[in-house]
Design an enzyme around this catalytic site. Structure first.
Site, PDB file in Angstrom:
ATOM      1  N   TYR A  23       5.645  12.333 -23.994  1.00  0.00           N
ATOM      2  CA  TYR A  23       4.970  12.695 -22.739  1.00  0.00           C
ATOM      3  C   TYR A  23       3.879  11.696 -22.358  1.00  0.00           C
ATOM      4  O   TYR A  23       2.934  12.035 -21.653  1.00  0.00           O
ATOM      5  CB  TYR A  23       4.398  14.121 -22.796  1.00  0.00           C
ATOM      6  CG  TYR A  23       5.403  15.134 -23.276  1.00  0.00           C
ATOM      7  CD1 TYR A  23       6.484  15.501 -22.474  1.00  0.00           C
ATOM      8  CD2 TYR A  23       5.293  15.700 -24.540  1.00  0.00           C
ATOM      9  CE1 TYR A  23       7.421  16.419 -22.919  1.00  0.00           C
ATOM     10  CE2 TYR A  23       6.228  16.620 -24.992  1.00  0.00           C
ATOM     11  CZ  TYR A  23       7.283  16.969 -24.177  1.00  0.00           C
ATOM     12  OH  TYR A  23       8.208  17.873 -24.624  1.00  0.00           O
ATOM     13  N   HIS A  27       0.841  -1.193   0.000  1.00  0.00           N
ATOM     14  CA  HIS A  27       0.000   0.000   0.000  1.00  0.00           C
ATOM     15  C   HIS A  27       0.878   1.246   0.000  1.00  0.00           C
ATOM     16  O   HIS A  27       1.797   1.367   0.788  1.00  0.00           O
ATOM     17  CB  HIS A  27      -0.911  -0.008   1.236  1.00  0.00           C
ATOM     18  CG  HIS A  27      -1.678   1.256   1.389  1.00  0.00           C
ATOM     19  ND1 HIS A  27      -1.493   2.102   2.449  1.00  0.00           N
ATOM     20  CD2 HIS A  27      -2.625   1.833   0.608  1.00  0.00           C
ATOM     21  CE1 HIS A  27      -2.297   3.138   2.324  1.00  0.00           C
ATOM     22  NE2 HIS A  27      -2.993   2.999   1.216  1.00  0.00           N
ATOM     23  N   ASP A  36       6.739   5.879 -21.754  1.00  0.00           N
ATOM     24  CA  ASP A  36       6.863   5.711 -23.201  1.00  0.00           C
ATOM     25  C   ASP A  36       8.254   5.211 -23.586  1.00  0.00           C
ATOM     26  O   ASP A  36       9.143   5.071 -22.737  1.00  0.00           O
ATOM     27  CB  ASP A  36       6.487   7.011 -23.924  1.00  0.00           C
ATOM     28  CG  ASP A  36       7.404   8.189 -23.606  1.00  0.00           C
ATOM     29  OD1 ASP A  36       8.638   8.006 -23.495  1.00  0.00           O
ATOM     30  OD2 ASP A  36       6.882   9.314 -23.483  1.00  0.00           O
ATOM     31  N   ASN A  84       3.444   9.243 -20.137  1.00  0.00           N
ATOM     32  CA  ASN A  84       3.971   8.664 -18.904  1.00  0.00           C
ATOM     33  C   ASN A  84       2.970   8.864 -17.779  1.00  0.00           C
ATOM     34  O   ASN A  84       2.377   9.936 -17.661  1.00  0.00           O
ATOM     35  CB  ASN A  84       5.290   9.349 -18.526  1.00  0.00           C
ATOM     36  CG  ASN A  84       6.266   9.403 -19.679  1.00  0.00           C
ATOM     37  OD1 ASN A  84       6.668   8.377 -20.201  1.00  0.00           O
ATOM     38  ND2 ASN A  84       6.635  10.608 -20.092  1.00  0.00           N
TER      39      ASN A  84
END
Length: 156
Positions: free
Chosen positions: A130, A22, A30, A132
């Site tokens: 971008y 947790h 990418d 990600n």
């Protein structure tokens, strides 16, 4: 192959997801991301794009509901609120699995720092820039009615 599991969930990836606790985070990035440099644990899923991998991971990973923010995406340069099509697809995918959670943009070094601290990183072959995202693992709650049932490891 296993019943009910997306075949993108490789043995290594399933083991990593199961081993996470947790609050641990996992990044899915990418093909241009500096994965080797930023990963504490690197899982390569070459030949696969980000959205199918994100969908597969979200099919088994509970998202943390103990904190106000648990899903983070990279931004287009320093443009925090700009959404490329891949960001819209990430948000839609997350909404299907976690409809009450927002995808929070993190600019540049804030995103990179969080990835470096993550439990693991999944490197895809996603060609879009971008693309990600970071997911923070939550918990599986016991069934209603009190305590969880005893598990007999010898009963199948």
């Amino acid at each position: 192959m296993l019943k009910g599991l997306d075949p993108l969930l490789s043995p290594e990836l399933l083991s990593t997801l199961r081993a996470m606790g947790h609050g641990d985070e996992i990044a899915i990035v990418d093909g241009n991301y500096p994965g080797v440099e930023h990963a504490r644990r690197l899982i390569r899923l070459d030949g696969h794009r980000l959205i199918p991998v994100l969908n597969a991971v979200l099919s088994v990973l509970p998202i943390d509901d103990f904190v106000p923010e648990a899903i983070f995406r990279s931004t287009v340069k320093a443009e925090r609120d700009k959404l490329d099509p891949v960001h819209e697809e990430m948000i839609d995918c997350c909404a299907r699995h976690e409809p009450h959670r927002q995808v929070v943009p993190l600019v540049g070094q804030d995103f990179y720092g969080r990835v470096r601290a993550a439990h693991a990183l999944i490197q895809t072959s996603e060609p879009r820039l971008y693309a990600n995202i970071i997911l923070r693992k939550g918990v599986i709650y016991p069934k209603e009615g009190g305590q969880a049932a005893e598990v007999d490891p010898f009963v199948y």
